[in-house]
Design an enzyme around this catalytic site. Structure first.
Site, PDB file in Angstrom:
ATOM      1  N   SER A 195      16.716 -23.527   2.215  1.00 25.23           N
ATOM      2  CA  SER A 195      15.422 -23.911   1.709  1.00 25.23           C
ATOM      3  C   SER A 195      14.922 -23.040   0.560  1.00 25.23           C
ATOM      4  O   SER A 195      13.994 -23.438  -0.151  1.00 25.23           O
ATOM      5  CB  SER A 195      14.391 -23.838   2.839  1.00 25.23           C
ATOM      6  OG  SER A 195      14.210 -22.492   3.250  1.00 25.23           O
TER       7      SER A 195
ATOM      8  N   LYS B 104       8.848 -16.717  -2.944  1.00 27.03           N
ATOM      9  CA  LYS B 104       8.983 -18.008  -2.259  1.00 27.03           C
ATOM     10  C   LYS B 104       7.607 -18.444  -1.768  1.00 27.03           C
ATOM     11  O   LYS B 104       6.872 -17.626  -1.190  1.00 27.03           O
ATOM     12  CB  LYS B 104       9.960 -17.882  -1.088  1.00 27.03           C
ATOM     13  CG  LYS B 104      10.300 -19.220  -0.407  1.00 27.03           C
ATOM     14  CD  LYS B 104      11.327 -19.015   0.728  1.00 27.03           C
ATOM     15  CE  LYS B 104      11.773 -20.350   1.319  1.00 27.03           C
ATOM     16  NZ  LYS B 104      12.754 -20.187   2.414  1.00 27.03           N
TER      17      LYS B 104
ATOM     18  N   SER C 232      19.010 -20.266   4.989  1.00 34.63           N
ATOM     19  CA  SER C 232      18.187 -20.598   3.819  1.00 34.63           C
ATOM     20  C   SER C 232      18.140 -19.546   2.730  1.00 34.63           C
ATOM     21  O   SER C 232      17.602 -19.805   1.655  1.00 34.63           O
ATOM     22  CB  SER C 232      16.756 -20.900   4.263  1.00 34.63           C
ATOM     23  OG  SER C 232      16.679 -22.186   4.818  1.00 34.63           O
TER      24      SER C 232
END
Ligand SMILES: [Mg+2]
Ligand SMILES: [Zn+2]
Lengths: 95, 495, 493
Positions: free
Chosen positions: C158, C78, C182
């Site tokens: 997210s 990420k 998320s």
């Protein structure tokens, strides 16, 4: 409507975010929508309740007083938008 | 102490008396190797951004970890201020934007400081002692430094100071004059230096004071205060207070009101001026720093630090009076600087012999201090060693040299023979006091014979004796034992 | 072997150790797959040379029989994790060109264990979002589509890039972060497994902060077992993070597949929301029957402050974010927009550098912390957080081992369908996940079925603090009982 346009401008300035004139009214609406959403918290009885300070109860560890870092000025300014002699450069700040 | 106006401290205005009320916020840099929340050096100076870690530069994802020594130093300081140590405190973020504040917030302690209320005893003069309350002491980060003189249009930011540990020490509004305020900061600095928790260097900014000043009519409630920021010498603190008090009295007597504001003292112009630019929209949005946990200490930890505390100035002064028999004034002067106090004790105790502490004190506070002053040093910073002072005092006590010769001997130690042994110098230079009665008598007789008119006058006016003593001392090069000279002259002159 | 990208991480690991395949082959296959899937916009940065070099050195180790736990396994990271020498953007224009000179602790742990980085995965800007539509680098497109439709769906957020990349087989596993859901919500939307471990289990050092007291790293993976393998490497104490917990990391994989007989599962009645789609309710009921069939005991419990978790979250998280994001000021790194003075520079830089959602949250956070509002909003929200945590503690004290809930209130939705008129509409996505962050507890999202539209749906299990093992055990029981969700068809190739 707890948040009016003057408050929006004040908050934006505190947060150092420039607002276009046409954004202010819209943002006031959105902030009011969010505040309306959190309004029900006012109904909770929190008398005598400690606010949470650390979610996992544990003792804070401390570091030893030893110099372990530094002398990496190149790395410190490596991503700087403006730099000279390892200083960060900003527009003149008047005191 | 009393919070009512002390009559002697009132300021006369055009419309009557005023009382000035002073409180102080002192930022004292913690003595530590590393910064408060990072492993970068806390050392003063260094090439730009060289004492900076990724944490100090607030790089994305960087996190603070507290330095245990900074905590210990703050606790020691709290103990030295006879203050309450809070076993549970926490760190807050103080949010504001400034180029030398990389995180966009300062980690400080707002709600729950590490140290609570305490007190400092301050000698304002030999005859006046006041107690100044301490409101709190907390730990916080220093900011970086912006240089404004490198360019006409730009400022240069160096983060070497950013994140260095500071103790903010807040006093109660317990001071009533510039003198009291100066005595307070002096005493505070002395205590911190004794503790070794702050070096007290005001020029380098290790100790900085913000002074809160207000005025009121005696007996009335507190007036509106102004905060004078970052006054960087004790002398300027006094000047700033006097200037600001006069300004406020002037405003009030002209029917005006005092705005609560931050002001800056300009020593060149002898005035304070408003820093309105910095006042703008202050809303620091304090909240507990979620990157840190509450700071929890054990009583045993605090007790261990307390047990290891050095003797502090008040205790040392009491001991100097009790065990060395010094007058209170001498004791105060000597303990004002820990190194000087140590120097004094080293001189008194040198060589496993005892000597008169008062005589040692007189030399250290007198001629030695005068010399040190003239070269801009403290006594212990000069090349003179406690052993030399001890020897000097011993030579006088033994009657080997007179006080007058001792002064000359000190000049030799200062100027010529810096590492010299006083006894050896006396020997080598023939400074030994003449105690041989025959030799002194010969000198006395020579003076009497040469001054028949003065001899006649002396019979009527015994105070002439001093003149004769002087003449004899002169003729013997100061080496004659003054007591013997006196005795002989009295007998021969018949007075 | 037909297509090595279809292997689970555990299977790829076994194949590598048996030397049925090389790490370079694995990396090449994944690089080819992600290059062919650029239309999904999963990766912000691709690092193929780095991946191949790392894979080659993994092959050397494998050859010597010195394989580490993740030797040669290609992963996606990420783009909130700082990676040394590799651009780290947090999905924001303000960090568009930021190249860290340091490596986050969690990614360093993965490289220590032999993993190989394929690139940096797209995300909502500063991890603020539930649909991955707030990224400066454009939205991530879910590999899932409704049958017969080519409407673009969101992967959730997210960690949308992480979830979509794992679901589309563009990496064997991915790192993610979870502040309000998320990890779990995008995992639920994409038919993958995501676990948010206990707060303090993984180091936050080197992960761009959103809300410090809530942020926690975790993996998104193809199976419960893969998630267990990844978390074991990611977790561990880090003296550079004061909130990181100093306790040993168990072998989570050992917990996968263990019997759940006798485990007590709490079903919180407050999670049965008005207007909840029947298919979500039905899924929940199936989860209950699977666990019951596996020998677990089901009890109804009450978590009375549940309904306040989401509003309290929308005070605490923006407040912390408003302060955490103050460092993006155009002085030391990142975007700078010139101004007539320093304040103008700050204001222009931050206006241009932050997207709409980030600016909105900074504004809310600044407002609730400002003078006169702090006690009414922030302090009250933190008190409510204490009450939320107490609810869970009471349930666990009464003997509950874990709590079963739906993971999300719906299946994935279309791009632009939610939140454009009212930001709160989007916030409601996290209604089941956010309580877990508020209480610091571990939560796992495990695929459990499909919606009427054929999209993945998931259940969430919430555990005691530091009892991720129980979650892995229960999640694998669900994984085994639930109908298998085949990966989405590769319409993008
Ligand atoms: Mg202050
Ligand atoms: Zn301060």
């Amino acid at each position: 409507m707890p948040v009016d346009q003057a408050i929006v401008r004040r908050i934006a300035h505190l947060a150092r975010i420039e607002l276009a004139a046409d954004e202010v009214a819209h943002l006031a609406c959105e902030l009011n929508a969010i505040l309306a959403f959190v309004e029900e918290l006012g109904a909770v009885d929190v008398e005598g309740v400690e606010p949470m300070t650390s979610v996992m109860p544990m003792r804070m560890k401390e570091r030893a007083d030893v110099v372990t870092e530094g002398n990496i000025a190149d790395a410190i300014v490596a991503n700087a938008p403006a730099t000279e002699d390892h200083y960060f450069i900003v527009p003149k700040v008047v005191e | 102490m009393t919070t009512q106006g002390r009559p002697s401290k009132l300021i006369k205005g055009a419309t009557g008396d005023w009382e000035v009320v002073i409180g102080m916020e002192v930022h004292a840099q913690v003595v530590s190797k590393a910064k408060l929340f990072s492993g970068a050096a806390a050392e003063f100076g260094g090439a730009p951004n060289s004492h900076v870690s990724l944490v100090d530069a607030a790089m994305p994802g960087m996190l603070p970890v507290i330095n245990e020594e900074c905590v210990a130093q703050a606790v020691r300081s709290g103990l030295g201020l006879k203050a309450k140590i809070n076993l549970r405190s926490h760190f807050d973020r103080k949010n504001y934007f400034y180029p030398d504040l990389p995180q966009g917030y300062q980690i400080s302690q707002y709600k729950n400081p590490l140290v609570g209320e305490g007190t400092v005893s301050v000698d304002v003069s030999p005859s006046e002692r006041i107690e100044v309350g301490i409101e709190r002491l907390h730990l916080e980060q220093d900011a970086g430094k912006s240089l404004h003189d490198q360019s006409a249009t730009e400022s240069f930011v160096d983060l070497n100071r950013a994140g260095v540990g500071l103790m903010e020490i807040v006093s109660k509004p317990d001071m009533r004059s510039a003198e009291e305020a100066k005595a307070y900061i002096t005493k505070l600095r002395t205590i911190l230096r004794y503790l070794g928790t702050c070096d007290g260097n005001m020029e380098q900014g290790s100790l900085r004071a913000d002074v809160n000043v207000s005025v009121r009519r005696p007996g009335e409630p507190l007036g509106t205060r102004c905060e004078i920021k970052n006054v960087n010498s004790i002398r300027f603190i006094g000047q700033a207070i006097e200037t600001e008090a006069r300004r406020q009295i002037g405003v009030l007597e002209d029917g005006g009101v005092i705005d609560q504001e931050t002001r800056l003292f300009d020593p060149n112009r002898g005035e304070t001026r408003s820093m309105r630019s910095k006042e703008e929209a202050h809303d620091y949005r304090y909240f507990p720093d979620p990157d840190l946990l509450p700071l929890e200490l054990d009583q045993a930890y605090v007790d261990a630090l307390a047990a290891a505390l050095p003797e502090l100035p008040d205790a040392k002064k009491a001991r100097f009076i009790a065990t060395h028999g010094l007058p209170a004034y001498d004791a105060s002067v000597l303990v004002a600087d820990k190194e000087t106090a140590d120097y004094f004790e080293a001189a008194v105790a040198h060589g496993a012999r005892s000597r008169d502490p008062k005589a040692v004190a007189n030399w250290i506070m007198g001629d030695v201090a005068a010399y040190a002053n003239s070269v801009g040093l403290s006594v212990p910073q000069t090349h003179l060693k406690p052993a030399q002072i001890a020897a000097l005092v011993d030579l006088i006590a033994a009657g080997t040299i007179s006080g007058k010769i001792a002064k000359d001997l000190l000049v030799i130690l200062i100027e010529e023979d810096k590492d010299g042994d006083p006894a050896a110098i006396v020997e080598a230079r023939g400074l030994k006091q003449v105690t041989d009665r025959g030799a002194i008598e010969a000198a006395v007789d020579a003076i009497i014979a040469a001054n028949p008119d003065k001899v006649a006058q002396a019979k009527a006016k015994p105070s002439m004796l001093g003149w004769f003593v002087g003449q004899v001392m002169k003729s013997t090069g100061g080496k004659a034992n003054p007591q013997a000279v006196n005795d002989l002259l009295k007998g021969k002159l018949g007075i | 072997m037909t297509d090595v990208t279809e292997l689970t991480l555990a299977a790829a690991r076994a194949a590598l150790v048996k030397r049925e395949i090389s790490a370079v082959e694995l990396a090449r296959a994944q690089i080819a797959a992600l290059e062919a899937a650029r239309v999904l916009n999963c990766y912000i940065s691709e690092t193929p040379e780095q991946a191949l070099a790392a894979a080659a050195s993994s092959d050397a180790r494998l050859k010597r029989g010195e394989a580490r736990p993740l030797e040669g396994i290609p992963l996606g990271i990420k783009d909130l994790y700082c990676t040394k020498g590799v651009k780290t953007t947090a999905g924001s224009r303000i960090l568009e060109n930021f190249v860290p000179t340091y490596e986050s602790t969690v990614t360093a742990n993965l490289w220590r264990d032999g993993a190989v980085m394929l690139g940096k995965l797209n995300l909502d800007e500063f991890a603020m979002g539930s649909s991955n539509e707030t990224s400066y680098f454009g939205p991530v497109i879910s590999p899932w589509r409704r049958p017969g439709s080519n409407v673009k769906l969101v992967p959730g957020g997210s960690s949308g890039g992480s979830a979509a990349a794992v679901a589309a087989r563009l990496c064997y596993g991915a790192t993610a972060t979870d502040t309000g859901g998320s990890i779990r919500q995008p995992a639920a939307f994409t038919g993958t497994v995501g676990i948010k471990p206990t707060y303090g289990r993984c180091s936050r050092w080197g992960i761009v902060a959103f809300a410090s007291s809530l942020d926690q790293a975790g993996p998104i993976a193809r199976s419960v077992c893969d998630a267990a393998i990844l978390l074991r490497s990611m977790a561990g104490h880090d003296p550079r993070d004061s909130t990181s917990v100093d306790r040993p990391v168990p072998d989570y994989m050992a917990a996968v597949g263990t019997s759940v007989r006798g485990k007590v599962i709490g079903i919180p009645k407050e999670y049965r929301l008005d207007g909840m789609p029947p298919e979500i309710d039905k899924l929940w009921g199936e989860g209950v029957s699977w666990l019951k069939a596996a020998g677990a005991k089901i009890v109804e419990i009450s978590l009375p402050h549940t309904r306040y978790a989401l509003p309290a979250y929308y005070i605490v998280a923006p407040a912390e974010a408003s302060s955490n994001l103050a460092r993006y000021d155009g002085v030391r790194y990142g975007l700078r927009v010139p101004g007539k003075d320093i304040i103008d520079l700050y204001e222009k830089t931050r206006a241009a550098g932050f997207g709409k959602e980030v600016r909105r949250r900074i504004m809310i956070g600044t407002y609730v912390l400002s003078a006169g509002y702090y006690d009414a909003y922030y302090v009250r929200a933190q008190k409510i957080r204490t009450l939320i945590k107490r609810d869970f503690e009471a349930a666990f004290a009464a003997g509950v081992d874990a709590i079963l809930t739906p993971a999300t209130p719906s299946a994935a939705f279309g791009l632009g369908e939610k939140g454009s008129a009212d930001p709160v509409e989007m916030y409601l996505n996290d209604v089941f996940t956010v309580t877990v962050n508020m209480a610091g507890l571990p939560g796992i999202s495990v695929p459990a079925g499909r919606s009427a539209e054929g999209l993945p749906l998931a259940l969430q299990l919430i555990g005691r603090a530091f009892d991720e093992e129980t979650l892995f055990g229960l999640a694998s029981a669900i994984e085994q009982s639930a109908p298998k969700i085949e990966p989405p068809s590769k319409w993008w190739t």
